[in-house]
Design an enzyme around this catalytic site. Sequence first.
Site, PDB file in Angstrom:
ATOM      1  N   GLY A  22       0.835  -1.209   0.000  1.00 34.65           N
ATOM      2  CA  GLY A  22       0.000   0.000   0.000  1.00 34.65           C
ATOM      3  C   GLY A  22       0.867   1.256   0.000  1.00 34.65           C
ATOM      4  O   GLY A  22       2.099   1.182   0.050  1.00 34.65           O
ATOM      5  N   GLN A  23       0.208   2.411  -0.035  1.00 33.34           N
ATOM      6  CA  GLN A  23       0.954   3.682  -0.081  1.00 33.34           C
ATOM      7  C   GLN A  23       1.884   3.830   1.130  1.00 33.34           C
ATOM      8  O   GLN A  23       3.073   4.127   0.976  1.00 33.34           O
ATOM      9  CB  GLN A  23      -0.016   4.873  -0.080  1.00 33.34           C
ATOM     10  CG  GLN A  23      -0.898   4.965  -1.297  1.00 33.34           C
ATOM     11  CD  GLN A  23      -1.577   6.324  -1.368  1.00 33.34           C
ATOM     12  OE1 GLN A  23      -1.048   7.258  -1.950  1.00 33.34           O
ATOM     13  NE2 GLN A  23      -2.754   6.449  -0.772  1.00 33.34           N
ATOM     14  N   VAL A  24       1.343   3.604   2.314  1.00 34.25           N
ATOM     15  CA  VAL A  24       2.156   3.750   3.529  1.00 34.25           C
ATOM     16  C   VAL A  24       3.127   2.569   3.656  1.00 34.25           C
ATOM     17  O   VAL A  24       4.301   2.741   3.996  1.00 34.25           O
ATOM     18  CB  VAL A  24       1.257   3.882   4.784  1.00 34.25           C
ATOM     19  CG1 VAL A  24       2.093   3.911   6.054  1.00 34.25           C
ATOM     20  CG2 VAL A  24       0.405   5.159   4.695  1.00 34.25           C
ATOM     21  N   ALA A  72      -5.246  -2.073   5.121  1.00 32.69           N
ATOM     22  CA  ALA A  72      -6.653  -1.763   5.425  1.00 32.69           C
ATOM     23  C   ALA A  72      -7.491  -2.024   4.188  1.00 32.69           C
ATOM     24  O   ALA A  72      -6.973  -2.062   3.065  1.00 32.69           O
ATOM     25  CB  ALA A  72      -6.812  -0.305   5.848  1.00 32.69           C
ATOM     26  N   THR A  74      -9.463  -0.138   2.016  1.00 28.45           N
ATOM     27  CA  THR A  74      -9.556   1.320   1.811  1.00 28.45           C
ATOM     28  C   THR A  74     -10.485   1.713   0.654  1.00 28.45           C
ATOM     29  O   THR A  74     -10.552   2.894   0.314  1.00 28.45           O
ATOM     30  CB  THR A  74      -8.159   1.925   1.557  1.00 28.45           C
ATOM     31  OG1 THR A  74      -7.555   1.209   0.479  1.00 28.45           O
ATOM     32  CG2 THR A  74      -7.281   1.867   2.781  1.00 28.45           C
ATOM     33  N   ASP A 115      -9.744   9.984   9.527  1.00 26.39           N
ATOM     34  CA  ASP A 115     -10.704  11.061   9.820  1.00 26.39           C
ATOM     35  C   ASP A 115     -12.153  10.595   9.629  1.00 26.39           C
ATOM     36  O   ASP A 115     -13.072  11.220  10.159  1.00 26.39           O
ATOM     37  CB  ASP A 115     -10.437  12.247   8.877  1.00 26.39           C
ATOM     38  CG  ASP A 115     -10.387  11.816   7.424  1.00 26.39           C
ATOM     39  OD1 ASP A 115      -9.583  10.919   7.102  1.00 26.39           O
ATOM     40  OD2 ASP A 115     -11.155  12.351   6.597  1.00 26.39           O
ATOM     41  N   TYR A 141     -16.962   2.158   5.805  1.00 23.38           N
ATOM     42  CA  TYR A 141     -15.505   2.219   6.007  1.00 23.38           C
ATOM     43  C   TYR A 141     -15.189   2.889   7.351  1.00 23.38           C
ATOM     44  O   TYR A 141     -14.402   2.368   8.151  1.00 23.38           O
ATOM     45  CB  TYR A 141     -14.872   2.987   4.847  1.00 23.38           C
ATOM     46  CG  TYR A 141     -13.424   3.377   5.053  1.00 23.38           C
ATOM     47  CD1 TYR A 141     -12.400   2.432   4.976  1.00 23.38           C
ATOM     48  CD2 TYR A 141     -13.065   4.707   5.305  1.00 23.38           C
ATOM     49  CE1 TYR A 141     -11.064   2.800   5.157  1.00 23.38           C
ATOM     50  CE2 TYR A 141     -11.739   5.077   5.486  1.00 23.38           C
ATOM     51  CZ  TYR A 141     -10.748   4.119   5.406  1.00 23.38           C
ATOM     52  OH  TYR A 141      -9.434   4.492   5.587  1.00 23.38           O
ATOM     53  N   TRP A 181      -6.386  12.104   3.929  1.00 18.23           N
ATOM     54  CA  TRP A 181      -6.012  12.548   2.582  1.00 18.23           C
ATOM     55  C   TRP A 181      -4.569  12.139   2.229  1.00 18.23           C
ATOM     56  O   TRP A 181      -3.721  12.985   1.900  1.00 18.23           O
ATOM     57  CB  TRP A 181      -6.179  14.069   2.477  1.00 18.23           C
ATOM     58  CG  TRP A 181      -7.579  14.563   2.671  1.00 18.23           C
ATOM     59  CD1 TRP A 181      -8.627  13.930   3.271  1.00 18.23           C
ATOM     60  CD2 TRP A 181      -8.096  15.839   2.265  1.00 18.23           C
ATOM     61  NE1 TRP A 181      -9.743  14.724   3.266  1.00 18.23           N
ATOM     62  CE2 TRP A 181      -9.448  15.901   2.659  1.00 18.23           C
ATOM     63  CE3 TRP A 181      -7.543  16.946   1.618  1.00 18.23           C
ATOM     64  CZ2 TRP A 181     -10.253  17.013   2.414  1.00 18.23           C
ATOM     65  CZ3 TRP A 181      -8.334  18.055   1.387  1.00 18.23           C
ATOM     66  CH2 TRP A 181      -9.689  18.082   1.768  1.00 18.23           C
TER      67      TRP A 181
HETATM   68  N1  LIG Z   1      -5.522   6.666   1.639  1.00 12.05           N
HETATM   69  C1  LIG Z   1      -6.027   7.633   2.410  1.00 12.05           C
HETATM   70  O1  LIG Z   1      -6.372   8.731   1.937  1.00 12.05           O
HETATM   71  C2  LIG Z   1      -6.176   7.422   3.895  1.00 12.05           C
HETATM   72  C3  LIG Z   1      -6.772   8.423   4.665  1.00 12.05           C
HETATM   73  C4  LIG Z   1      -6.901   8.232   6.046  1.00 12.05           C
HETATM   74  C5  LIG Z   1      -6.414   7.079   6.630  1.00 12.05           C
HETATM   75  N2  LIG Z   1      -5.859   6.111   5.863  1.00 12.05           N
HETATM   76  C6  LIG Z   1      -5.404   4.889   6.521  1.00 12.05           C
HETATM   77  O2  LIG Z   1      -3.989   4.802   6.343  1.00 12.05           O
HETATM   78  C7  LIG Z   1      -3.598   3.433   6.241  1.00 12.05           C
HETATM   79  C8  LIG Z   1      -2.770   3.218   4.993  1.00 12.05           C
HETATM   80  O3  LIG Z   1      -3.544   3.636   3.861  1.00 12.05           O
HETATM   81  P1  LIG Z   1      -2.982   3.517   2.381  1.00 12.05           P
HETATM   82  O4  LIG Z   1      -3.458   4.700   1.621  1.00 12.05           O
HETATM   83  O5  LIG Z   1      -1.513   3.184   2.421  1.00 12.05           O
HETATM   84  O6  LIG Z   1      -3.805   2.244   1.891  1.00 12.05           O
HETATM   85  P2  LIG Z   1      -3.661   1.432   0.533  1.00 12.05           P
HETATM   86  O7  LIG Z   1      -2.665   2.075  -0.361  1.00 12.05           O
HETATM   87  O8  LIG Z   1      -5.031   1.182   0.027  1.00 12.05           O
HETATM   88  O9  LIG Z   1      -3.021   0.065   1.031  1.00 12.05           O
HETATM   89  C9  LIG Z   1      -3.756  -0.831   1.804  1.00 12.05           C
HETATM   90  C10 LIG Z   1      -3.038  -2.164   1.748  1.00 12.05           C
HETATM   91  O10 LIG Z   1      -3.817  -3.096   2.485  1.00 12.05           O
HETATM   92  C11 LIG Z   1      -3.750  -4.327   1.788  1.00 12.05           C
HETATM   93  N3  LIG Z   1      -4.896  -5.190   2.043  1.00 12.05           N
HETATM   94  C12 LIG Z   1      -6.197  -4.937   1.796  1.00 12.05           C
HETATM   95  N4  LIG Z   1      -6.932  -6.023   2.060  1.00 12.05           N
HETATM   96  C13 LIG Z   1      -6.074  -6.983   2.484  1.00 12.05           C
HETATM   97  C14 LIG Z   1      -6.228  -8.324   2.910  1.00 12.05           C
HETATM   98  N5  LIG Z   1      -7.421  -8.951   2.943  1.00 12.05           N
HETATM   99  N6  LIG Z   1      -5.128  -9.007   3.294  1.00 12.05           N
HETATM  100  C15 LIG Z   1      -3.921  -8.425   3.251  1.00 12.05           C
HETATM  101  N7  LIG Z   1      -3.694  -7.160   2.857  1.00 12.05           N
HETATM  102  C16 LIG Z   1      -4.769  -6.454   2.477  1.00 12.05           C
HETATM  103  C17 LIG Z   1      -3.746  -3.962   0.321  1.00 12.05           C
HETATM  104  O11 LIG Z   1      -3.215  -5.042  -0.385  1.00 12.05           O
HETATM  105  P3  LIG Z   1      -3.166  -5.049  -2.010  1.00 12.05           P
HETATM  106  O12 LIG Z   1      -2.018  -4.111  -2.347  1.00 12.05           O
HETATM  107  O13 LIG Z   1      -2.896  -6.453  -2.337  1.00 12.05           O
HETATM  108  O14 LIG Z   1      -4.486  -4.552  -2.469  1.00 12.05           O
HETATM  109  C18 LIG Z   1      -2.877  -2.704   0.318  1.00 12.05           C
HETATM  110  O15 LIG Z   1      -1.534  -3.007   0.054  1.00 12.05           O
HETATM  111  C19 LIG Z   1      -4.894   2.620   6.315  1.00 12.05           C
HETATM  112  O16 LIG Z   1      -5.119   2.219   7.629  1.00 12.05           O
HETATM  113  C20 LIG Z   1      -5.979   3.618   5.932  1.00 12.05           C
HETATM  114  O17 LIG Z   1      -7.218   3.279   6.507  1.00 12.05           O
HETATM  115  C21 LIG Z   1      -5.714   6.264   4.511  1.00 12.05           C
END
Ligand SMILES: NC(=O)c1ccc[n+]([C@@H]2O[C@H](COP(=O)([O-])OP(=O)(O)OC[C@H]3O[C@@H](n4cnc5c(N)ncnc54)[C@H](OP(=O)(O)O)[C@@H]3O)[C@@H](O)[C@H]2O)c1
Length: 330
Positions: A22-24, A72, A74, A115, A141, A181
Amino acid sequence: MSSSSFGFSSYARPIVVFGRDGQVGKEFQIYLGGLNASVVFLGRSDCDLSSELSITETLNKYQPQVIINAAAYTAVDKAETQPELAFAINAKAPTLMARYIANVPYGILVHYSTDYVFGDNKQSAYFETDTAGPVEKLSVYGQSKLAGEQGIEEVFNSAKNYWDSIHQEQLSRYFILRTSWVFGEGGNFIRTMLRLAAERDQLNVVADQVGVPTSAQWLAEVGMQMARSHAESGIYHAVPDGETSWHDLAVFAIETAATCGEGIEFKPENIHPITAVEYPLPAKRPYNSRLNNKKLKNALSRIAFTGKYPHWRDQVERYVREHVEQSLKS
Ligand SMILES: NC(=O)c1ccc[n+]([C@@H]2O[C@H](COP(=O)([O-])OP(=O)(O)OC[C@H]3O[C@@H](n4cnc5c(N)ncnc54)[C@H](OP(=O)(O)O)[C@@H]3O)[C@@H](O)[C@H]2O)c1
């Protein structure tokens, strides 16, 4: 930073990072990959977080000292029709991680939240002490992420009572980093705006939702700073300084790209502000996504955080510049 100064190299048990792709998670790979600490990065094919068995087997296999949960569900809109899956990944999985790490002396859990746990019950920036919800105003979500936070807190609260009577200094800790975001190496709003600016003459962007853009790179850095700190367990709002609307963020990103050689013809005045009501989506988004970051700032200042506390504009500017440089090269 050397691994010894990091403080984890002496542990026999590894740091386990969920959400590698994922991004993080990708930023954790960069940040921790070069260190001499024992780290395991796990993706979906290594551990399916919707399966209790898969999680339990993985934790028993690696026996982590530190768990970073950057994974997550997401897909905010899709979650509306897949609530069971969203709750399994966003609520049950982090609760199981907490259950494991709460029993590890000096164990640490770093978990990311959002958020979206707030349902517009306030006009100004939310503090960690503000009550989340109300649940009926949250998207699926948001509800699932809130349930994840609650699951972690419940586990640690009951474990604390147990450990209190034994070795208090060995107490494991958790950090729930609520953010908003996020932009990094993956699909995100800024990338979408830069792509659309290259394809279209006019853009309509929502102007009545306000929040704080946050760099995934910085989130990984903060996660590790907290993990190696003596900070108290709890929720921390992990966002840079400042605030903006989606509309103003789009204008800023496109203007920045234009000044660093992207060759964008697009005029920022052609980004038209619209209301969220004019851009309906399946899942409800918060109007107010402002998170007050004072608690995190205080914690970081006590652990001699090396970097200056950032403003979102600096993070976005750097991100857009790097993004443009990469696309010019390819
Ligand atoms: N993105 C935002 O704007 C945002 C905002 C607020 C908070 N957050 C929080 O910040 C954190 C990181 O977000 P992010 O943007 O990095 O998320 P992301 O890029 O969507 O990455 C989420 C990762 O979780 C993995 N995942 C999803 N379902 C799974 C499963 N069943 N088993 C194993 N892995 C699984 C995905 O795997 P795949 O790569 O295989 O799909 C992906 O690599 C999360 O907790 C999110 O809720 C994000």
